[in-house]
Write a protein that holds these residues in place. Structure first.
Motif, PDB file in Angstrom:
ATOM      1  N   ALA A  52      -3.232   3.988  -4.539  1.00 54.97           N
ATOM      2  CA  ALA A  52      -3.599   2.628  -4.543  1.00 54.97           C
ATOM      3  C   ALA A  52      -4.136   1.670  -4.133  1.00 54.97           C
ATOM      4  N   ALA A  53      -4.197   1.986  -2.839  1.00 55.42           N
ATOM      5  CA  ALA A  53      -4.004   0.739  -1.514  1.00 55.42           C
ATOM      6  C   ALA A  53      -5.833   0.901  -1.622  1.00 55.42           C
ATOM      7  N   PHE A  54      -7.126   2.515  -2.451  1.00 56.34           N
ATOM      8  CA  PHE A  54      -8.143   2.318  -2.236  1.00 56.34           C
ATOM      9  C   PHE A  54      -8.266   1.367  -3.261  1.00 56.34           C
ATOM     10  N   THR A  55      -7.729   0.506  -4.307  1.00 59.01           N
ATOM     11  CA  THR A  55      -8.158   0.381  -5.913  1.00 59.01           C
ATOM     12  C   THR A  55      -8.110  -1.083  -5.265  1.00 59.01           C
ATOM     13  N   ALA A  56      -7.823  -1.676  -3.882  1.00 61.98           N
ATOM     14  CA  ALA A  56      -8.152  -2.667  -3.875  1.00 61.98           C
ATOM     15  C   ALA A  56      -9.430  -3.188  -3.347  1.00 61.98           C
ATOM     16  N   VAL A  57      -9.870  -4.227  -3.141  1.00 61.73           N
ATOM     17  CA  VAL A  57     -11.178  -5.031  -3.094  1.00 61.73           C
ATOM     18  C   VAL A  57     -11.626  -4.687  -2.231  1.00 61.73           C
ATOM     19  N   ARG A  58     -11.001  -5.422  -0.671  1.00 60.36           N
ATOM     20  CA  ARG A  58     -10.848  -5.515   0.361  1.00 60.36           C
ATOM     21  C   ARG A  58      -9.689  -4.945   1.284  1.00 60.36           C
ATOM     22  N   GLY A  59      -9.682  -4.934   2.767  1.00 65.40           N
ATOM     23  CA  GLY A  59      -8.426  -4.577   3.627  1.00 65.40           C
ATOM     24  C   GLY A  59      -7.111  -5.332   2.916  1.00 65.40           C
ATOM     25  N   LEU A  60      -7.959  -6.539   3.303  1.00 70.14           N
ATOM     26  CA  LEU A  60      -6.678  -7.551   3.680  1.00 70.14           C
ATOM     27  C   LEU A  60      -5.841  -7.690   2.647  1.00 70.14           C
TER      28      LEU A  60
END
Length: 92
Positions: A52-60
């Motif tokens: 699920a963390a990889f669905t974010a656009v950026r790391g922040l």
């Protein structure tokens, strides 16, 4: 990509176990059974939180959503413990 990876691995671990413990809290089992259920189902949920963390656009954004989800789940689990839904043994 490194921000998403670190958010998934670092902030995803407590999120996985707290969310499973939160889902196990209303079940009519004793504490030992809920604990084993949390440990056994926490590892597959950890894989879900990393993904699920990889669905974010950026790391922040990944860090922000993971930390917000951690805060919400931890608050709900704390409330469940205070209401007696989780059934902690004496001494906790």
């Amino acid at each position: 990509m490194w921000g998403q990876t670190t958010a998934g691995f670092i902030a995803g671990l407590p999120l996985a176990f707290v969310s499973v413990a939160l889902l196990a809290s209303p079940l009519p089992f004793e504490f030992k059974t809920k604990f084993v259920l949390t440990v056994v189902l926490g590892l597959p949920m950890y894989c879900v939180t990393i993904t699920a963390a990889f669905t974010a656009v950026r790391g922040l954004h990944a860090w922000a959503w993971m930390l917000l989800a951690n805060a919400v789940c931890a608050g709900l689990l704390f409330s469940a413990v205070q209401l007696g839904w989780y059934g902690l043994p004496e001494g906790f």
